[in-house]
Motif scaffolding. Structure first.
Motif, PDB file in Angstrom:
ATOM      1  N   ILE A  46      25.303 -28.252 106.318  1.00  0.00           N
ATOM      2  CA  ILE A  46      25.319 -28.148 104.871  1.00  0.00           C
ATOM      3  C   ILE A  46      24.469 -29.772 104.561  1.00  0.00           C
ATOM      4  O   ILE A  46      25.218 -30.558 104.471  1.00  0.00           O
ATOM      5  CB  ILE A  46      25.816 -27.391 104.411  1.00  0.00           C
ATOM      6  CG1 ILE A  46      27.140 -26.436 104.617  1.00  0.00           C
ATOM      7  CG2 ILE A  46      25.464 -27.855 102.140  1.00  0.00           C
ATOM      8  CD1 ILE A  46      26.219 -25.546 104.467  1.00  0.00           C
ATOM      9  N   PRO A  47      23.150 -29.401 103.290  1.00  0.00           N
ATOM     10  CA  PRO A  47      22.351 -31.047 103.454  1.00  0.00           C
ATOM     11  C   PRO A  47      23.210 -31.442 102.537  1.00  0.00           C
ATOM     12  O   PRO A  47      23.900 -30.731 101.695  1.00  0.00           O
ATOM     13  CB  PRO A  47      21.081 -30.611 103.243  1.00  0.00           C
ATOM     14  CG  PRO A  47      20.800 -29.058 103.405  1.00  0.00           C
ATOM     15  CD  PRO A  47      21.909 -28.148 103.831  1.00  0.00           C
ATOM     16  N   ILE A  48      23.224 -32.833 102.846  1.00  0.00           N
ATOM     17  CA  ILE A  48      23.853 -33.904 102.156  1.00  0.00           C
ATOM     18  C   ILE A  48      23.914 -33.621 100.271  1.00  0.00           C
ATOM     19  O   ILE A  48      24.945 -33.567  99.584  1.00  0.00           O
ATOM     20  CB  ILE A  48      24.356 -35.201 102.160  1.00  0.00           C
ATOM     21  CG1 ILE A  48      25.625 -35.973 101.818  1.00  0.00           C
ATOM     22  CG2 ILE A  48      22.938 -35.428 101.704  1.00  0.00           C
ATOM     23  CD1 ILE A  48      26.732 -35.879 102.344  1.00  0.00           C
ATOM     24  N   LYS A  49      23.002 -32.697  99.884  1.00  0.00           N
ATOM     25  CA  LYS A  49      22.741 -32.735  99.021  1.00  0.00           C
ATOM     26  C   LYS A  49      23.408 -31.875  97.665  1.00  0.00           C
ATOM     27  O   LYS A  49      23.132 -31.878  96.950  1.00  0.00           O
ATOM     28  CB  LYS A  49      21.104 -33.247  98.016  1.00  0.00           C
ATOM     29  CG  LYS A  49      20.253 -31.569  98.345  1.00  0.00           C
ATOM     30  CD  LYS A  49      18.919 -31.724  98.532  1.00  0.00           C
ATOM     31  CE  LYS A  49      18.094 -30.257  98.871  1.00  0.00           C
ATOM     32  NZ  LYS A  49      16.675 -30.566  99.330  1.00  0.00           N
ATOM     33  N   VAL A 119      33.917 -28.984 110.969  1.00  0.00           N
ATOM     34  CA  VAL A 119      32.903 -27.963 111.830  1.00  0.00           C
ATOM     35  C   VAL A 119      34.074 -26.712 111.103  1.00  0.00           C
ATOM     36  O   VAL A 119      35.219 -26.591 110.879  1.00  0.00           O
ATOM     37  CB  VAL A 119      32.643 -27.219 112.925  1.00  0.00           C
ATOM     38  CG1 VAL A 119      31.812 -26.032 112.826  1.00  0.00           C
ATOM     39  CG2 VAL A 119      32.338 -28.800 113.460  1.00  0.00           C
ATOM     40  N   VAL A 120      33.648 -25.939 109.918  1.00  0.00           N
ATOM     41  CA  VAL A 120      34.457 -24.702 109.290  1.00  0.00           C
ATOM     42  C   VAL A 120      33.658 -23.463 109.511  1.00  0.00           C
ATOM     43  O   VAL A 120      33.334 -22.778 109.633  1.00  0.00           O
ATOM     44  CB  VAL A 120      34.264 -25.323 107.481  1.00  0.00           C
ATOM     45  CG1 VAL A 120      34.958 -24.390 106.355  1.00  0.00           C
ATOM     46  CG2 VAL A 120      34.781 -27.116 107.300  1.00  0.00           C
ATOM     47  N   ASP A 121      34.645 -22.494 109.900  1.00  0.00           N
ATOM     48  CA  ASP A 121      34.633 -21.279 109.622  1.00  0.00           C
ATOM     49  C   ASP A 121      35.101 -21.034 107.902  1.00  0.00           C
ATOM     50  O   ASP A 121      35.831 -21.261 107.598  1.00  0.00           O
ATOM     51  CB  ASP A 121      35.395 -20.825 110.472  1.00  0.00           C
ATOM     52  CG  ASP A 121      34.636 -21.173 112.205  1.00  0.00           C
ATOM     53  OD1 ASP A 121      33.686 -21.260 112.594  1.00  0.00           O
ATOM     54  OD2 ASP A 121      35.973 -20.726 113.199  1.00  0.00           O
ATOM     55  N   LEU A 122      33.920 -19.629 106.991  1.00  0.00           N
ATOM     56  CA  LEU A 122      34.466 -19.647 106.596  1.00  0.00           C
ATOM     57  C   LEU A 122      34.681 -17.711 106.393  1.00  0.00           C
ATOM     58  O   LEU A 122      33.427 -17.271 106.989  1.00  0.00           O
ATOM     59  CB  LEU A 122      32.916 -19.896 105.324  1.00  0.00           C
ATOM     60  CG  LEU A 122      32.913 -21.486 104.759  1.00  0.00           C
ATOM     61  CD1 LEU A 122      32.280 -22.004 103.743  1.00  0.00           C
ATOM     62  CD2 LEU A 122      34.661 -22.033 104.249  1.00  0.00           C
ATOM     63  N   SER A 123      35.589 -17.060 105.175  1.00  0.00           N
ATOM     64  CA  SER A 123      35.459 -15.908 106.032  1.00  0.00           C
ATOM     65  C   SER A 123      35.895 -15.921 104.116  1.00  0.00           C
ATOM     66  O   SER A 123      36.564 -16.994 103.491  1.00  0.00           O
ATOM     67  CB  SER A 123      36.250 -15.492 106.637  1.00  0.00           C
ATOM     68  OG  SER A 123      38.101 -16.157 106.681  1.00  0.00           O
ATOM     69  N   TYR A 124      36.761 -14.457 104.031  1.00  0.00           N
ATOM     70  CA  TYR A 124      37.580 -14.156 102.842  1.00  0.00           C
ATOM     71  C   TYR A 124      38.071 -12.987 102.627  1.00  0.00           C
ATOM     72  O   TYR A 124      37.334 -11.659 103.844  1.00  0.00           O
ATOM     73  CB  TYR A 124      35.865 -14.230 101.453  1.00  0.00           C
ATOM     74  CG  TYR A 124      34.611 -13.214 102.139  1.00  0.00           C
ATOM     75  CD1 TYR A 124      34.943 -11.503 101.676  1.00  0.00           C
ATOM     76  CD2 TYR A 124      33.560 -13.029 102.896  1.00  0.00           C
ATOM     77  CE1 TYR A 124      34.452 -10.671 100.863  1.00  0.00           C
ATOM     78  CE2 TYR A 124      33.231 -12.201 102.630  1.00  0.00           C
ATOM     79  CZ  TYR A 124      32.859 -11.161 101.629  1.00  0.00           C
ATOM     80  OH  TYR A 124      31.855  -9.854 101.695  1.00  0.00           O
ATOM     81  N   ARG A 125      38.753 -12.522 101.939  1.00  0.00           N
ATOM     82  CA  ARG A 125      39.297 -10.649 101.909  1.00  0.00           C
ATOM     83  C   ARG A 125      39.275 -10.136 100.101  1.00  0.00           C
ATOM     84  O   ARG A 125      38.627 -11.029  99.782  1.00  0.00           O
ATOM     85  CB  ARG A 125      40.898 -11.270 102.089  1.00  0.00           C
ATOM     86  CG  ARG A 125      41.041 -11.712 103.353  1.00  0.00           C
ATOM     87  CD  ARG A 125      42.321 -11.627 104.046  1.00  0.00           C
ATOM     88  NE  ARG A 125      43.709 -11.782 102.398  1.00  0.00           N
ATOM     89  CZ  ARG A 125      44.186 -13.384 102.943  1.00  0.00           C
ATOM     90  NH1 ARG A 125      44.307 -14.605 103.633  1.00  0.00           N
ATOM     91  NH2 ARG A 125      45.518 -13.452 101.896  1.00  0.00           N
ATOM     92  N   THR A 142      31.393 -17.468 109.244  1.00  0.00           N
ATOM     93  CA  THR A 142      30.431 -17.698 108.857  1.00  0.00           C
ATOM     94  C   THR A 142      30.674 -19.480 108.933  1.00  0.00           C
ATOM     95  O   THR A 142      31.525 -19.911 108.351  1.00  0.00           O
ATOM     96  CB  THR A 142      29.548 -17.943 107.286  1.00  0.00           C
ATOM     97  OG1 THR A 142      28.956 -16.442 106.599  1.00  0.00           O
ATOM     98  CG2 THR A 142      28.189 -18.495 106.910  1.00  0.00           C
ATOM     99  N   THR A 143      29.641 -19.818 110.159  1.00  0.00           N
ATOM    100  CA  THR A 143      30.496 -21.034 110.305  1.00  0.00           C
ATOM    101  C   THR A 143      29.081 -21.968 109.743  1.00  0.00           C
ATOM    102  O   THR A 143      27.814 -21.994 109.944  1.00  0.00           O
ATOM    103  CB  THR A 143      30.325 -21.419 111.509  1.00  0.00           C
ATOM    104  OG1 THR A 143      31.278 -20.801 112.285  1.00  0.00           O
ATOM    105  CG2 THR A 143      30.235 -22.732 112.587  1.00  0.00           C
ATOM    106  N   ILE A 144      30.014 -23.486 109.259  1.00  0.00           N
ATOM    107  CA  ILE A 144      29.051 -24.292 108.448  1.00  0.00           C
ATOM    108  C   ILE A 144      29.965 -25.738 109.171  1.00  0.00           C
ATOM    109  O   ILE A 144      30.519 -25.779 109.751  1.00  0.00           O
ATOM    110  CB  ILE A 144      29.015 -24.067 106.834  1.00  0.00           C
ATOM    111  CG1 ILE A 144      30.552 -24.952 106.621  1.00  0.00           C
ATOM    112  CG2 ILE A 144      28.889 -23.339 106.164  1.00  0.00           C
ATOM    113  CD1 ILE A 144      30.746 -24.568 105.025  1.00  0.00           C
ATOM    114  N   ILE A 145      28.954 -26.218 109.159  1.00  0.00           N
ATOM    115  CA  ILE A 145      29.105 -27.745 109.380  1.00  0.00           C
ATOM    116  C   ILE A 145      28.679 -28.581 108.554  1.00  0.00           C
ATOM    117  O   ILE A 145      28.009 -29.368 107.276  1.00  0.00           O
ATOM    118  CB  ILE A 145      27.822 -28.868 110.424  1.00  0.00           C
ATOM    119  CG1 ILE A 145      28.406 -26.962 111.410  1.00  0.00           C
ATOM    120  CG2 ILE A 145      28.413 -29.520 110.900  1.00  0.00           C
ATOM    121  CD1 ILE A 145      27.035 -27.702 112.935  1.00  0.00           C
ATOM    122  N   ILE A 146      29.520 -29.871 108.045  1.00  0.00           N
ATOM    123  CA  ILE A 146      29.934 -30.827 106.707  1.00  0.00           C
ATOM    124  C   ILE A 146      29.524 -32.240 107.578  1.00  0.00           C
ATOM    125  O   ILE A 146      30.838 -32.322 108.553  1.00  0.00           O
ATOM    126  CB  ILE A 146      31.261 -30.726 106.258  1.00  0.00           C
ATOM    127  CG1 ILE A 146      31.560 -29.156 105.914  1.00  0.00           C
ATOM    128  CG2 ILE A 146      31.562 -31.847 104.579  1.00  0.00           C
ATOM    129  CD1 ILE A 146      30.534 -28.415 104.910  1.00  0.00           C
TER     130      ILE A 146
END
Length: 658
Positions: A46-49, A119-125, A142-146
């Motif tokens: 994820i771009p820092i901006k 490194v974050v795995d995002l999901s939802y219910r 969905t895996t994102i990198i901060i």
């Protein structure tokens, strides 16, 4: 970016509304599409901006049971930083009715969850009706990198190293770039890191922008930065060149400090300097470049610049188009701009305002460029025309335009005016040019007249290809002023207020004087016969020729006038049943001192033999001066009879049958 638990985990006590999931006995099946993050890079970075505000994500597809009227569905985002426990974020209520057409639906995850690298795995219910219902659907991950750690991790970046020391003119003439080696053993190096290079003439940190930047896929080893030659040449004349760099990763984190300084010696000629603004003489007089300018010459003039060297070349750039390089042998220097360049960006279709013109000076041997650029001059160019484009543009004469037609008041033939039309206005017409625009003009010229004699202004509703009359008639006095001429050349120009086009010439026959009626010709041989016949007793004999004597009365002829006598035979005297094959013109150029002329009809087989039994012949003549007919004689007839009372005929072979 660190991978330790302390760096990557989120303290749930610091985030309101979050709940750590202590244990899950059975993982529910995943049925929902994963969250979509539009601005995430391909590997999830994820771009820092985008991390200075809540993270916007999208629910892309509807779930099984959508909330109806007065109902709600609840979305529970699940944040799982790897190395830590998953966290349920406060449920987000979506009020019904929810329909499939509303998707994608945007929700936001609080910015507080993205303060540390992870490194974050995002999901939802999705829970129907209530946020804590036992029945729910779960999404895929969905895996994102901060990444909030800048390359180098805050350390002092080591100095780079020039691979050339010194840098000479030879080096720049034979290369496109000069290499600098940047150490690659800095902290937190990742694929895609970018080196931002800065040049300076002193060892203090630069204040200007970086030159074109390079990214590197490798995660170890030195990085070879290619500095464009053009950037090096900007510092020609300096003794030493200094280089600094900073680092930026794919997330946008930028190293806080400049690197230590690297340097190399420069042995270069002083660059061209103080380039004078380009001059465009064709533009200066009226602040416009049009086709009249192009027919003369459109050029760019270089008046002066400093540090000129033998072998310098000038490249003119016209509206972004670079012309071929021209040697600078002397100053001022003039470079011609060809027609194809003038219209390359559509100046023949539209008016171009503030078109940029500049030039560059290149040193000898510099085949890469761009060289040192001059200030920009802005000009206005308009090559549009009224009417169809000229294949020979920018020439004024356009042979694609229709000819004008001139109509006398009485004479029925277009482009022929004679005494019958005298003292009455003359009408002019033409086929209207292509794509006429209201207000465009066609102006008609007549020989000897300084100003146009007729004008047509395009009107609303006019269409190309229609024949139109000029708006005004041409006074007869205009015709008189040019005099009689069989080849009066008349044309018109189209005009859109900027450029003109010229039609081809129309040839107009103009004869102002009334035709003279001359005395009829004479058949001298017929005077031998009491009834003025031509027969077998005529001397000289008919088969040797028939004389037609022309004695113009009144005799107004001048040397050089053309006298055309026409002979015509008839089967029956005087003028019944003409014989087409016997029609023949004879021409004579009147000489000084002439008072008469004898034409001899000698073609016995074709012109005399068919005239055998009470036949007839006619002769008349016309006089022409410079192609204009002055007059015509009366017709004279003569009877011709080659038949004897015995039934035989006379001829060149004696008496016999026909």
């Amino acid at each position: 970016m660190g991978n330790s638990t302390s760096d990557n985990s989120i303290n749930t006590g610091n985030v309101a509304g979050s709940t750590a999931i202590e244990s899950v006995a059975v993982s529910p099946p995943r049925t929902l599409e994963k969250l979509s993050i539009e601005y995430a890079l391909s590997d999830g970075v994820i771009p820092i901006k985008y991390l200075f505000d809540d993270l916007r994500v999208e629910l892309t597809e509807p779930w099984t049971e959508l909330a109806g009227e007065n109902e709600s569905d609840f979305v529970v985002p699940i944040y799982h930083a790897r190395g830590s426990v998953p966290i349920e974020i406060e449920p987000i209520e979506l009020r019904g009715p929810i329909i499939a057409g509303q998707f994608p639906i945007e929700i936001k995850i609080p910015q507080a969850y993205f303060l540390n690298s992870a490194v974050v795995d995002l999901s939802y219910r999705v829970h129907n009706l209530f946020p804590d219902t036992e029945v729910f659907e779960t999404s895929f991950v969905t895996t994102i990198i901060i990444d909030r750690v800048a390359p180098g991790g805050g350390e002092v970046l080591k100095a780079a190293r020039f691979l050339l020391d010194p840098i000479t003119e030879f080096d720049l003439d034979n290369s496109t770039s000069i290499d600098v080696e940047v150490p690659g053993d800095y902290l937190d190096r990742k694929a895609g890191d970018t080196v931002l290079g800065y040049l300076n003439t002193h060892g203090t940190q630069p204040t200007g922008p970086a030159f074109p930047m390079q990214s590197f896929a490798a995660t170890s080893g030195p990085m070879l930065v290619n500095i464009p030659v053009a950037e090096i040449r900007k510092f020609a004349g300096a003794a030493v060149l200094y280089f600094f760099y900073r680092l930026r990763d794919r997330a946008g984190n930028l190293s806080a400090q400049y690197s230590l300084v690297a340097s190399t010696r420069l042995i270069l000629n002083a660059p061209p300097a103080r380039l004078s603004p380009p001059e465009v003489p064709a533009y200066e007089s009226d602040l416009l470049i049009n086709r009249e300018d192009a027919r003369r010459i459109v050029s760019v003039r270089v008046r002066q610049y400093d540090n000129r060297l033998a072998g310098d070349q000038c490249v003119v750039e016209w509206d972004g188009i670079k012309l071929p390089a021209v040697p600078v042998t002397a100053l001022p220097l003039t470079v011609t701009v060809e027609w194809s360049v003038l219209i390359a960006k559509g100046a023949d279709l539209r008016r171009i305002i503030d078109l940029p013109v500049r030039y560059y000076i290149l040193r000898a041997g510099n085949t890469v460029g761009p060289g040192v650029g001059s200030p920009v001059k802005r000009v206005t160019v308009d090559m549009t025309v009224a009417g169809q484009e000229n294949p020979q543009a920018p020439a004024l004469l356009n042979r694609q335009l229709a000819l004008v037609n001139i109509h006398g008041a009485i004479s029925p033939v277009p482009n022929r005016l004679d005494y019958r039309d005298a003292n009455q206005p003359v009408r002019a017409s033409f086929t209207l040019f292509d794509k006429p625009m209201p207000g465009e003009l066609a102006v008609l010229s007549w020989p000897g007249q300084a100003a146009p004699v007729a004008t047509y202004r395009v009107k609303s509703g006019d269409v190309g290809g229609r024949v139109v009359d000029f708006d005004n008639l041409i006074p007869w006095s205009v015709i008189q002023s040019a005099g009689s001429n069989a080849t009066t050349l008349v044309n018109y120009q189209t005009d859109n207020g900027v450029n003109q086009q010229l039609s081809p010439d129309q040839t107009v026959f103009v004869s102002l004087a009334p035709l003279i009626k001359y005395e009829k010709p004479i058949f001298p041989q017929s005077l031998q016969h009491p009834n003025k016949f031509l027969n077998c007793t005529t001397k000289p004999p008919l088969w040797l020729g028939i004389e037609v004597l022309v004695k113009p009365v009144p005799n107004t002829l001048q040397a050089g006038d053309q006298v055309v006598m026409t002979w015509q035979g008839y089967e029956h005297y005087p003028d019944r049943d003409p014989i087409p094959s016997t029609a023949q013109p004879f021409t004579y150029e009147w000489a000084a001192g002439d008072t008469s002329h004898s034409f001899w009809v000698r073609d016995y087989e074709n012109l005399i033999k068919p005239l055998k039994d009470y036949a007839g012949a006619a002769a008349r003549y016309s006089v022409f001066r410079n192609g204009i007919q002055l007059g015509t004689s009366y017709i004279n007839y003569v009877q011709i009879d080659r038949r004897y009372s015995t039934g035989n005929y006379c001829g060149p072979n004696g008496d016999g049958p026909e």
